[in-house]
Design an enzyme around this catalytic site. Structure first.
Site, PDB file in Angstrom:
ATOM      1  CG  HIS A   1      35.054  15.681  25.870  1.00  0.00           C
ATOM      2  ND1 HIS A   1      34.884  14.488  25.640  1.00  0.00           N
ATOM      3  CD2 HIS A   1      33.915  16.322  25.703  1.00  0.00           C
ATOM      4  CE1 HIS A   1      33.835  14.382  25.382  1.00  0.00           C
ATOM      5  NE2 HIS A   1      33.060  15.233  25.550  1.00  0.00           N
TER       6      HIS A   1
ATOM      7  CE1 TYR B   1      34.622   9.781  26.560  1.00  0.00           C
ATOM      8  CE2 TYR B   1      35.986  10.192  28.152  1.00  0.00           C
ATOM      9  CZ  TYR B   1      35.527  10.527  27.014  1.00  0.00           C
ATOM     10  OH  TYR B   1      35.986  11.674  26.311  1.00  0.00           O
TER      11      TYR B   1
ATOM     12  CD  GLU C   1      38.767  13.525  25.992  1.00  0.00           C
ATOM     13  OE1 GLU C   1      38.879  12.835  26.741  1.00  0.00           O
ATOM     14  OE2 GLU C   1      37.747  13.372  25.021  1.00  0.00           O
TER      15      GLU C   1
ATOM     16  CE1 TYR D   1      38.177  24.978  23.294  1.00  0.00           C
ATOM     17  CE2 TYR D   1      38.046  25.332  20.855  1.00  0.00           C
ATOM     18  CZ  TYR D   1      38.223  24.629  22.094  1.00  0.00           C
ATOM     19  OH  TYR D   1      37.868  23.188  21.891  1.00  0.00           O
TER      20      TYR D   1
ATOM     21  NE  ARG E   1      27.750  29.094  28.976  1.00  0.00           N
ATOM     22  CZ  ARG E   1      27.174  28.488  30.020  1.00  0.00           C
ATOM     23  NH1 ARG E   1      28.087  27.641  30.829  1.00  0.00           N
ATOM     24  NH2 ARG E   1      26.027  28.532  30.626  1.00  0.00           N
TER      25      ARG E   1
ATOM     26  CB  SER F   1      37.708  32.691  19.897  1.00  0.00           C
ATOM     27  OG  SER F   1      36.938  31.356  19.486  1.00  0.00           O
TER      28      SER F   1
ATOM     29  N   GLY G   1      29.213  37.850  12.344  1.00  0.00           N
ATOM     30  CA  GLY G   1      29.010  38.379  13.938  1.00  0.00           C
ATOM     31  C   GLY G   1      30.288  38.256  14.785  1.00  0.00           C
TER      32      GLY G   1
ATOM     33  CB  THR H   1      36.475  36.274  18.622  1.00  0.00           C
ATOM     34  OG1 THR H   1      35.717  35.265  18.469  1.00  0.00           O
ATOM     35  CG2 THR H   1      35.571  37.427  19.303  1.00  0.00           C
TER      36      THR H   1
ATOM     37  CG  PHE I   1      31.450  30.860  18.736  1.00  0.00           C
ATOM     38  CD1 PHE I   1      32.723  30.410  18.831  1.00  0.00           C
ATOM     39  CD2 PHE I   1      31.293  31.986  18.403  1.00  0.00           C
ATOM     40  CE1 PHE I   1      33.786  31.172  18.482  1.00  0.00           C
ATOM     41  CE2 PHE I   1      32.350  32.801  17.992  1.00  0.00           C
ATOM     42  CZ  PHE I   1      33.512  32.190  18.081  1.00  0.00           C
TER      43      PHE I   1
END
Length: 396
Positions: A88, A98, A140, A191, A206, A209, A271, A275, A386
């Site tokens: 978030h 919220y 947060e 990230y 989006r 990382s 895969g 990262t 991810f």
């Protein structure tokens, strides 16, 4: 925590709510986006919505939180809350969102369950929601304060100063703040959120990382997502973002970060999950770490393996490290014992090892089971996934 009366009502209705959550969450998103279309255009991942993964992740989180309140009334599932709060925060979610979510979520619950949602049941589940929401709002707010962005304005215009093709599917971008401000602090494993202006006017976001820690730049790597639906942002970044262009990039977030201790560490990826592990390895090498490091990676082929050269170069810089790589379909001479799927039980994993995992969900589940079988404590196994976290709320 949850009041005694609400605890009994939630316990009694949890099977019904849990059983219908798969109907409730899609209806909730339909109502939310009908009333607030800008949220789908500029905040929520349209690809995840189309695939239904975001709906399943929300359902799992709500059900897991309610179950935790009922089964462990004196404890709070802080690990789950931290994971959600970091996501978030990277999006700049504010407290005023919220009540909007609550309104449409409870409208969906009432529509699906009908007369079963008495005023008393609604009040009990409202208590669950606000316990979760207020905990997230508090976490947060702390994250924003720590990042130096108390107003939740987490994204900074950044100039692309370099881009490098790692494989045909993976490209690395280096960015710096356009106004010359100092780079935000980042921990290995974190990230950033990247916002892209798409041709239809949407500004989709989006998370990517940090795949290294170069001097005076933030480095993130993007895998092109193909298929149906194809990755809107990943393809846009690959095809249309060049050196000199500007992107809105958030300050770093993420709760799965390399600890500062001296215990043995295992980094296992599959895969594009390599990262954050490459970022952790680069930090260990840059700080001259003497820790025992076991680096494990799984991929389809050598050509598909992003940061393959970096992996071996970074491990070579560490005095007590080893790399173990599995390929499903090797293109070059490769040990038969490292062909196919990863088997962590074949490795010598020292007592006291802390493990970090990143990759597709099946890989994460298999790797975790293998680590537990090898004697690694469950509390010492950390994972990053991810996209929507469909493992959230399990015993992971």
């Amino acid at each position: 925590m949850l009041s005694p009366k609400s605890t009994e009502l939630v316990r009694a209705t949890l099977p019904a709510v849990g059983g219908a959550i798969g109907e409730i969450t899609p209806l909730f998103y339909d109502k939310l986006f009908a009333a607030h279309p800008a949220l789908l255009r500029d905040l929520f991942n349209r690809g995840n919505q189309a695939q239904g993964t975001q709906q399943r992740a929300l359902a799992g989180a709500v059900a897991a939180f309610a179950t935790a309140l009922v089964e462990n009334p004196d404890a709070r599932p802080d690990a789950m809350l931290s994971r959600i709060a970091h996501k978030h925060a990277s999006l700049g979610i504010t407290a005023d969102r919220y009540p909007i979510v609550q309104r449409h979520l409870f409208a969906a619950i009432a529509e699906v369950l009908g007369d079963a949602v008495t005023p008393e049941v609604a009040a009990a589940w409202d208590e669950v929601y606000w316990l979760m929401a207020n905990a997230l709002i508090a976490i947060e707010a702390r994250l924003y304060a720590e990042a130096g962005t108390p107003d939740a304005d987490v994204r900074v215009p950044c100039v692309v100063v370099a881009r490098q093709a790692e494989t045909p599917e993976v490209t690395t971008f280096l960015v710096r703040p356009a106004d010359g401000r100092p780079l935000p602090a980042a921990r290995p494993g974190q990230y950033v959120s990247v916002q892209a202006a798409l041709p239809d006017g949407a500004r989709q976001i989006r998370q990517y990382s940090l795949s290294g820690h170069p001097e005076n730049a933030l480095q993130f790597s993007v895998k092109r997502v193909t298929g149906d639906p194809a990755g809107e942002v990943s393809n846009h970044l690959h095809d249309h973002v060049a050196v000199g262009d500007t992107l809105l990039v958030s300050v770093p977030f993420g709760d799965v970060t390399l600890d500062d201790g001296d215990s043995p560490v295992l980094l296992a990826s599959a895969g594009i999950g390599c990262t954050p592990m490459t970022g952790m390895l680069s930090h260990l090498a840059a700080t001259g770490s003497t820790r025992r490091v076991i680096a494990v990676h799984a991929d389809r082929t050598e050509a598909a393996h992003a940061f393959r050269t970096d992996l071996h170069q970074l491990v070579a810089k560490l005095p007590n490290a080893a790399a173990h790589v599995w390929y499903e379909h090797p293109e070059l001479p490769h040990p038969t014992t490292r062909t196919g799927r990863v088997d962590l039980t074949t490795l010598d994993i020292p007592t006291g090892t802390t493990a970090y995992l990143c990759g597709p969900l099946p890989f994460l589940k298999t790797a975790r089971a293998q680590l537990l079988a090898s004697g690694v404590a469950a509390a010492d196994i950390h994972y990053e996934v991810f996209g929507p976290d469909l493992w959230l709320g399990t015993d992971a």
